[in-house]
Design a protein around this motif. Sequence first.
Motif, mmCIF file in Angstrom:
data_model
loop_
_atom_site.group_PDB
_atom_site.id
_atom_site.type_symbol
_atom_site.label_atom_id
_atom_site.label_comp_id
_atom_site.label_asym_id
_atom_site.label_seq_id
_atom_site.Cartn_x
_atom_site.Cartn_y
_atom_site.Cartn_z
ATOM 1 N N LYS A 165 -26.579 -18.426 -15.217
ATOM 2 C CA LYS A 165 -27.055 -18.556 -13.436
ATOM 3 C C LYS A 165 -28.144 -18.376 -12.902
ATOM 4 O O LYS A 165 -29.040 -19.489 -12.039
ATOM 5 C CB LYS A 165 -26.641 -17.583 -12.690
ATOM 6 C CG LYS A 165 -24.695 -17.822 -12.471
ATOM 7 C CD LYS A 165 -24.168 -17.439 -11.748
ATOM 8 C CE LYS A 165 -22.460 -16.854 -11.348
ATOM 9 N NZ LYS A 165 -21.743 -16.336 -11.028
ATOM 10 N N ILE A 194 -22.921 -22.685 -4.474
ATOM 11 C CA ILE A 194 -21.884 -21.721 -4.652
ATOM 12 C C ILE A 194 -21.364 -21.486 -6.174
ATOM 13 O O ILE A 194 -20.503 -20.019 -6.463
ATOM 14 C CB ILE A 194 -20.609 -22.097 -4.027
ATOM 15 C CG1 ILE A 194 -19.520 -21.485 -3.559
ATOM 16 C CG2 ILE A 194 -20.222 -22.885 -4.358
ATOM 17 C CD1 ILE A 194 -18.764 -20.984 -2.401
ATOM 18 N N ASP A 195 -21.441 -22.548 -6.768
ATOM 19 C CA ASP A 195 -20.924 -22.614 -8.425
ATOM 20 C C ASP A 195 -21.945 -21.683 -9.015
ATOM 21 O O ASP A 195 -22.067 -21.142 -10.283
ATOM 22 C CB ASP A 195 -20.925 -23.281 -8.940
ATOM 23 C CG ASP A 195 -19.562 -24.338 -8.354
ATOM 24 O OD1 ASP A 195 -18.913 -24.084 -7.611
ATOM 25 O OD2 ASP A 195 -19.906 -26.007 -8.458
ATOM 26 N N ASN A 196 -22.985 -21.002 -8.520
ATOM 27 C CA ASN A 196 -23.955 -20.240 -9.200
ATOM 28 C C ASN A 196 -24.581 -19.191 -8.982
ATOM 29 O O ASN A 196 -25.414 -18.402 -9.081
ATOM 30 C CB ASN A 196 -25.404 -20.787 -9.230
ATOM 31 C CG ASN A 196 -25.509 -21.512 -10.919
ATOM 32 O OD1 ASN A 196 -24.953 -21.580 -11.922
ATOM 33 N ND2 ASN A 196 -26.383 -22.919 -10.752
ATOM 34 N N CYS A 197 -23.710 -18.469 -7.675
ATOM 35 C CA CYS A 197 -23.712 -17.561 -6.883
ATOM 36 C C CYS A 197 -22.916 -16.582 -7.339
ATOM 37 O O CYS A 197 -21.544 -16.469 -8.129
ATOM 38 C CB CYS A 197 -23.872 -17.816 -5.441
ATOM 39 S SG CYS A 197 -22.297 -17.470 -4.286
ATOM 40 N N TYR A 235 -12.211 -24.358 -1.634
ATOM 41 C CA TYR A 235 -13.405 -23.570 -1.849
ATOM 42 C C TYR A 235 -14.374 -23.063 -2.240
ATOM 43 O O TYR A 235 -15.443 -23.011 -2.151
ATOM 44 C CB TYR A 235 -14.733 -25.101 -0.933
ATOM 45 C CG TYR A 235 -14.152 -26.051 -0.512
ATOM 46 C CD1 TYR A 235 -15.012 -27.324 -1.825
ATOM 47 C CD2 TYR A 235 -13.428 -26.904 0.612
ATOM 48 C CE1 TYR A 235 -14.310 -28.337 -1.795
ATOM 49 C CE2 TYR A 235 -13.534 -28.415 0.392
ATOM 50 C CZ TYR A 235 -13.725 -29.072 -0.106
ATOM 51 O OH TYR A 235 -13.614 -30.132 -0.408
ATOM 52 N N HIS A 236 -12.717 -21.826 -2.430
ATOM 53 C CA HIS A 236 -13.843 -19.978 -2.300
ATOM 54 C C HIS A 236 -14.289 -19.274 -1.306
ATOM 55 O O HIS A 236 -15.850 -19.014 -2.272
ATOM 56 C CB HIS A 236 -14.210 -20.014 -4.427
ATOM 57 C CG HIS A 236 -13.041 -21.502 -4.863
ATOM 58 N ND1 HIS A 236 -12.085 -20.230 -5.553
ATOM 59 C CD2 HIS A 236 -13.151 -22.229 -5.459
ATOM 60 C CE1 HIS A 236 -11.306 -21.258 -6.128
ATOM 61 N NE2 HIS A 236 -12.160 -22.219 -6.580
ATOM 62 N N CYS A 282 -21.496 -27.940 0.930
ATOM 63 C CA CYS A 282 -22.149 -29.323 0.348
ATOM 64 C C CYS A 282 -23.913 -28.367 0.165
ATOM 65 O O CYS A 282 -24.624 -29.803 -0.360
ATOM 66 C CB CYS A 282 -21.970 -30.894 0.430
ATOM 67 S SG CYS A 282 -22.040 -30.903 2.233
ATOM 68 N N ALA A 309 -26.160 -28.659 -9.083
ATOM 69 C CA ALA A 309 -25.266 -29.100 -8.918
ATOM 70 C C ALA A 309 -25.289 -27.933 -7.710
ATOM 71 O O ALA A 309 -26.250 -27.258 -6.565
ATOM 72 C CB ALA A 309 -25.117 -27.197 -10.250
ATOM 73 N N ARG A 310 -24.050 -27.254 -6.984
ATOM 74 C CA ARG A 310 -23.527 -26.596 -6.067
ATOM 75 C C ARG A 310 -24.088 -25.572 -5.735
ATOM 76 O O ARG A 310 -23.661 -24.620 -7.225
ATOM 77 C CB ARG A 310 -21.918 -26.929 -5.629
ATOM 78 C CG ARG A 310 -21.254 -27.973 -5.231
ATOM 79 C CD ARG A 310 -19.649 -28.074 -4.467
ATOM 80 N NE ARG A 310 -19.443 -27.051 -5.556
ATOM 81 C CZ ARG A 310 -17.552 -26.423 -4.717
ATOM 82 N NH1 ARG A 310 -17.577 -26.575 -3.201
ATOM 83 N NH2 ARG A 310 -17.426 -25.610 -5.476
ATOM 84 N N THR A 313 -22.805 -15.267 -18.515
ATOM 85 C CA THR A 313 -23.267 -15.658 -17.451
ATOM 86 C C THR A 313 -23.797 -15.640 -15.690
ATOM 87 O O THR A 313 -24.562 -16.798 -14.599
ATOM 88 C CB THR A 313 -21.525 -15.432 -16.124
ATOM 89 O OG1 THR A 313 -20.527 -15.818 -17.583
ATOM 90 C CG2 THR A 313 -21.090 -16.640 -14.936
#
Length: 228
Positions: A56, A134-137, A209-210, A156, A131-132, A52
């Motif tokens: 990322k 935050i989805d890759n952090c 939004y976590h 965003c 992609a956002r 993962t």
Amino acid sequence: MIQENVLGEIVGVDETGIATIKAAIPDLNRAIIRKYKTVQITFDDGRKISCTQRRKCYALLGEIAEYTDGIRTAETVDEQKRLLKMEFMLRRMEATERRMFSLSDCDMSTAREFITYLIDFIIANDIPTRARLIDNCDDIAAYMYACTMHRKCAVCGKAADIHHCEGSRIGAGVDRTKAHQLGREVLPLCRVHHTELHAMPESEFIAKYHLQKVKLDEQLCKRLRFKK
């Protein structure tokens, strides 16, 4: 000063957390002459980069390559990887830890720090992403801090206002330029998501939004021009 680096083995830890470490001295005669008294110890993570984390890293490098080179190919991604790994080692790694690493087998801690560095780079340079972010952090707290520092919406990526969270809000009629801000908890949000937050319980919005709240420190106050 010339430093000698060796690998040691932890052979015991007592109830107070004091470790006994066994390590070979490279040159005993030199050690006697120099009368070594102290050593610097770095604990290796021991865990290898996860699939993962690797995904990322390459997703973020692809975003950077597409923006800087105008195209995302294996060649442009590899070139950005080479450049950014060097920058990361010089800017983020301690002098005693600087060493070339590979995204195929580096440890999890290095991968986590490199992902955070790539996200900081994207935010600071206003690089658009498919992609956002935050989805890759890999470190939400570090991501939230960077978004606040650069006034980018944590949801965003657009230009953000600084929302003061419940318990840290400034009362109506109070001059915000004179109110002390140090230690207050905030969220960086664009107008659209700021409006959405006010239409629901704050905790519900954060969970949706976590996100994580950011506590204003001296560096953030200075950057945002808030009174400490």
